[in-house]
Design a protein around this motif. Structure first.
Motif, PDB file in Angstrom:
ATOM      1  N   ALA A 277      35.614  24.634   2.835  1.00 29.41           N
ATOM      2  CA  ALA A 277      36.755  24.814   2.472  1.00 29.41           C
ATOM      3  C   ALA A 277      35.417  26.637   2.318  1.00 29.41           C
ATOM      4  CB  ALA A 277      36.664  24.538   1.247  1.00 29.41           C
ATOM      5  N   LYS A 278      34.853  26.467   1.781  1.00 28.11           N
ATOM      6  CA  LYS A 278      34.870  28.301   2.037  1.00 28.11           C
ATOM      7  C   LYS A 278      33.814  29.269   2.631  1.00 28.11           C
ATOM      8  CE  LYS A 278      29.593  27.707   0.512  1.00 28.11           C
ATOM      9  NZ  LYS A 278      28.690  28.313  -0.719  1.00 28.11           N
ATOM     10  N   ASN A 279      33.649  28.246   4.345  1.00 26.09           N
ATOM     11  CA  ASN A 279      33.029  29.099   5.631  1.00 26.09           C
ATOM     12  C   ASN A 279      34.573  29.254   6.482  1.00 26.09           C
ATOM     13  OD1 ASN A 279      29.646  28.520   5.862  1.00 26.09           O
ATOM     14  ND2 ASN A 279      30.561  26.455   4.271  1.00 26.09           N
ATOM     15  N   ASP A 280      33.829  30.059   7.533  1.00 22.87           N
ATOM     16  CA  ASP A 280      34.583  30.084   8.382  1.00 22.87           C
ATOM     17  C   ASP A 280      34.964  29.631   9.858  1.00 22.87           C
ATOM     18  OD1 ASP A 280      36.286  32.565   6.348  1.00 22.87           O
ATOM     19  OD2 ASP A 280      33.857  33.097   6.895  1.00 22.87           O
ATOM     20  N   ILE A 281      33.481  29.106  10.332  1.00 21.81           N
ATOM     21  CA  ILE A 281      33.226  28.765  11.487  1.00 21.81           C
ATOM     22  C   ILE A 281      32.024  27.306  11.506  1.00 21.81           C
ATOM     23  CG2 ILE A 281      32.907  29.474  14.045  1.00 21.81           C
ATOM     24  CD1 ILE A 281      33.078  32.203  13.302  1.00 21.81           C
ATOM     25  N   LEU A 282      33.323  26.327  12.069  1.00 25.31           N
ATOM     26  CA  LEU A 282      31.611  25.397  12.333  1.00 25.31           C
ATOM     27  C   LEU A 282      30.892  25.678  13.923  1.00 25.31           C
ATOM     28  CD1 LEU A 282      30.096  22.567  11.573  1.00 25.31           C
ATOM     29  CD2 LEU A 282      31.501  21.468  13.444  1.00 25.31           C
ATOM     30  N   ALA A 300      40.830  19.289  11.679  1.00 23.42           N
ATOM     31  CA  ALA A 300      41.170  19.074  10.486  1.00 23.42           C
ATOM     32  C   ALA A 300      41.548  20.145   9.174  1.00 23.42           C
ATOM     33  CB  ALA A 300      41.003  17.348  10.050  1.00 23.42           C
ATOM     34  N   ALA A 301      40.660  20.320   8.815  1.00 24.44           N
ATOM     35  CA  ALA A 301      39.804  21.235   7.349  1.00 24.44           C
ATOM     36  C   ALA A 301      41.277  22.534   8.152  1.00 24.44           C
ATOM     37  CB  ALA A 301      38.514  21.826   6.723  1.00 24.44           C
ATOM     38  N   GLY A 302      41.508  23.259   9.515  1.00 21.81           N
ATOM     39  CA  GLY A 302      42.209  24.365   9.939  1.00 21.81           C
ATOM     40  C   GLY A 302      40.967  25.358   9.880  1.00 21.81           C
ATOM     41  N   LYS A 303      39.713  24.716  10.483  1.00 27.45           N
ATOM     42  CA  LYS A 303      38.366  26.380  10.652  1.00 27.45           C
ATOM     43  C   LYS A 303      38.331  25.997  12.048  1.00 27.45           C
ATOM     44  CE  LYS A 303      37.503  25.773   6.552  1.00 27.45           C
ATOM     45  NZ  LYS A 303      37.643  27.286   5.282  1.00 27.45           N
ATOM     46  N   VAL A 304      37.631  27.291  12.428  1.00 29.49           N
ATOM     47  CA  VAL A 304      36.965  27.595  14.403  1.00 29.49           C
ATOM     48  C   VAL A 304      36.171  26.621  14.199  1.00 29.49           C
ATOM     49  CG1 VAL A 304      36.405  29.501  15.926  1.00 29.49           C
ATOM     50  CG2 VAL A 304      38.625  29.741  14.069  1.00 29.49           C
ATOM     51  N   TYR A 324      36.346  26.693  20.810  1.00 32.80           N
ATOM     52  CA  TYR A 324      35.721  27.768  21.594  1.00 32.80           C
ATOM     53  C   TYR A 324      34.299  26.649  22.228  1.00 32.80           C
ATOM     54  CZ  TYR A 324      37.693  31.609  20.241  1.00 32.80           C
ATOM     55  OH  TYR A 324      38.718  32.989  20.091  1.00 32.80           O
ATOM     56  N   LEU A 325      33.986  27.098  23.135  1.00 37.66           N
ATOM     57  CA  LEU A 325      33.663  26.210  24.246  1.00 37.66           C
ATOM     58  C   LEU A 325      32.791  27.387  24.962  1.00 37.66           C
ATOM     59  CD1 LEU A 325      35.466  23.601  25.702  1.00 37.66           C
ATOM     60  CD2 LEU A 325      33.552  23.285  23.971  1.00 37.66           C
ATOM     61  N   PHE A 326      30.565  27.141  25.173  1.00 40.09           N
ATOM     62  CA  PHE A 326      29.667  27.788  24.867  1.00 40.09           C
ATOM     63  C   PHE A 326      29.151  26.674  26.350  1.00 40.09           C
ATOM     64  CE2 PHE A 326      28.081  26.823  21.235  1.00 40.09           C
ATOM     65  CZ  PHE A 326      26.666  26.010  21.829  1.00 40.09           C
ATOM     66  N   SER A 353      44.614  27.719  12.732  1.00 36.99           N
ATOM     67  CA  SER A 353      46.083  26.983  12.790  1.00 36.99           C
ATOM     68  C   SER A 353      46.262  25.579  13.508  1.00 36.99           C
ATOM     69  CB  SER A 353      47.519  27.687  12.344  1.00 36.99           C
ATOM     70  OG  SER A 353      47.325  28.201  13.495  1.00 36.99           O
ATOM     71  N   LYS A 354      45.769  26.123  15.216  1.00 37.75           N
ATOM     72  CA  LYS A 354      46.044  25.379  16.433  1.00 37.75           C
ATOM     73  C   LYS A 354      44.869  24.343  15.800  1.00 37.75           C
ATOM     74  CE  LYS A 354      47.888  28.929  19.114  1.00 37.75           C
ATOM     75  NZ  LYS A 354      47.233  30.347  19.808  1.00 37.75           N
ATOM     76  N   ALA A 355      43.406  23.850  15.468  1.00 38.55           N
ATOM     77  CA  ALA A 355      42.377  23.465  15.221  1.00 38.55           C
ATOM     78  C   ALA A 355      43.390  22.106  14.247  1.00 38.55           C
ATOM     79  CB  ALA A 355      41.511  24.117  14.976  1.00 38.55           C
ATOM     80  N   ARG A 356      44.226  22.515  13.884  1.00 35.06           N
ATOM     81  CA  ARG A 356      44.472  21.620  12.271  1.00 35.06           C
ATOM     82  C   ARG A 356      45.744  20.371  13.286  1.00 35.06           C
ATOM     83  NH1 ARG A 356      44.570  21.687   6.803  1.00 35.06           N
ATOM     84  NH2 ARG A 356      43.961  24.041   6.198  1.00 35.06           N
ATOM     85  N   ALA A 357      46.775  21.602  13.709  1.00 32.03           N
ATOM     86  CA  ALA A 357      47.230  20.768  14.015  1.00 32.03           C
ATOM     87  C   ALA A 357      47.005  19.544  15.573  1.00 32.03           C
ATOM     88  CB  ALA A 357      48.959  21.698  15.332  1.00 32.03           C
TER      89      ALA A 357
END
Length: 380
Positions: A277-282, A300-304, A324-326, A353-357
């Protein structure tokens, strides 16, 4: 139509649910929750070294857990060979299943050959021994994993659940009935509130070893720090090999990353939700993966999610759309992606938002359980 009776075998599931550390055990727990609202009866059985006597409990009204002592021998496989057939026959007599679902192969597949039953066997492929063998450096490890791969190829039942197209391409031709059903994610991840703003916080979850490749992530953080773009990193998990730990800690110390990298160890599921919840990017920087649970959970948590394009990962992320892929072999691609996301709240919110959907469509435990039961019915 009478309820389908499902006997599920999953070795090493902790008796204490707070000791679940992701991976196959977490995936099975999530699937069981999906089954709880369906017209099925489920008995999940785990052979377990941490107990001396059989124990059981109701997980849901139609789902029960049974923990059986694995046996006295120091090797799992020896215990399964010596005690497994009798234990499985006992479970079949007691429960009379329509489906026996193996959540791991090899040893259980040898056990099933010694058991006569009307039930149909199903296996989910969670790991790929052949791919693991390619990355082993010691010849003894290579031989062991090559043998494991040979046994895996020769012992599949007729009915197999793949987590990805990647798995299907590797194994599908030799199996009678195949289906692709991704891992299930529980509602707790979908219920995490969307975070407002961007704090430049990264998250790493899982075992810390050479394959998971946290060293590469740290090198990219160093590049960004030198450019004035400093990220904080929470690491949930622990090291397997002391030598690798020393290498990682030395790099952190020598490159001034100590204030920004926080090792949290293994944490409970509720605490995992708090860190997500508190982080932005996995960030997933692995050299090889099948279909990582952590990516599905984060989406599912709406994280990038920013992940290496290996194994089944490209099936989980539409690059620049819902993540994103690298390329690990690229010219610091991870650093370039993170530089673009740095303090970029607008972009983060759009991708999240697209990730959660996407995760809701593919991974919600109710949908995964329904697909799994549909496959069971085709098998019987």
């Amino acid at each position: 139509m009478k309820p389908l009776r499902i006997l599920m075998l999953n070795p090493g599931m902790p008796v204490d649910p707070d000791q679940v550390k992701g991976g196959v055990v977490s995936a099975v727990n999530n699937l069981l929750l999906g089954f709880s609202s369906m017209d099925v009866e489920v008995r999940m059985v785990s052979f377990n070294k941490e107990i001396n006597e059989r124990t059981s409990r109701k997980l849901y009204p139609n789902v029960e857990l049974h923990f059986l002592p694995e046996g006295p021998f120091p090797f799992h496989s020896l215990n399964y060979f010596m005690k497994g057939p009798a234990l499985l026959r006992q479970q079949i007599r007691e429960f009379d299943p329509d489906i026996i679902h193996l959540q791991t192969g090899n040893t259980f597949n040898f056990i099933r050959r010694s058991v006569k039953t009307r039930a149909k066997f199903v296996q989910t492929i969670h790991g790929m021994a052949r791919e693991e063998a390619k990355r082993k450096k010691k010849w003894r490890d290579k031989i062991a994993w090559q043998l494991n791969a040979y046994l895996q190829d020769k012992t599949f039942p007729d009915n197999v659940v793949h987590l990805s197209e990647f798995s299907l391409k590797l194994f599908g031709k030799q199996i009678k009935h195949n289906t692709i059903i991704p891992n299930a994610i529980v509602p707790g991840f979908f219920n995490i509130q969307t975070k407002k703003g961007m704090d430049n916080r990264l998250l790493y979850m899982g075992v810390i070893d050479n394959n998971k490749n946290i060293s590469y992530l740290l090198s990219q953080m160093k590049i960004l720090m030198d450019e004035g773009k400093t990220y904080e990193l929470d690491v949930l998990g622990d090291f397997l090999v002391p030598a690798y730990k020393e290498e990682v800690m030395a790099y952190i110390r020598d490159n001034g990353l100590e204030p920004y990298v926080h090792f949290r160890g293994w944490v409970t599921q509720s605490t995992v939700l708090q860190y997500i919840a508190k982080n932005d990017i996995l960030v997933v920087s692995s050299k090889h993966e099948s279909l990582p649970m952590v990516i599905a959970e984060a989406k599912a948590a709406g994280k990038v999610v920013v992940a290496s394009a290996v194994g089944g990962i490209p099936e989980m992320i539409k690059d620049t759309e819902d993540g994103y892929l690298f390329q690990l072999s690229g010219n610091n691609e991870l650093a370039r992606i993170l530089a673009n996301l740095y303090s970029n709240s607008t972009l983060i919110e759009s991708i999240s938002s697209k990730a959660r959907a996407s995760a809701l469509e593919k991974h919600h435990c109710d949908k995964v359980a329904a697909k799994t039961v549909d496959f069971y019915r085709t098998c019987v």
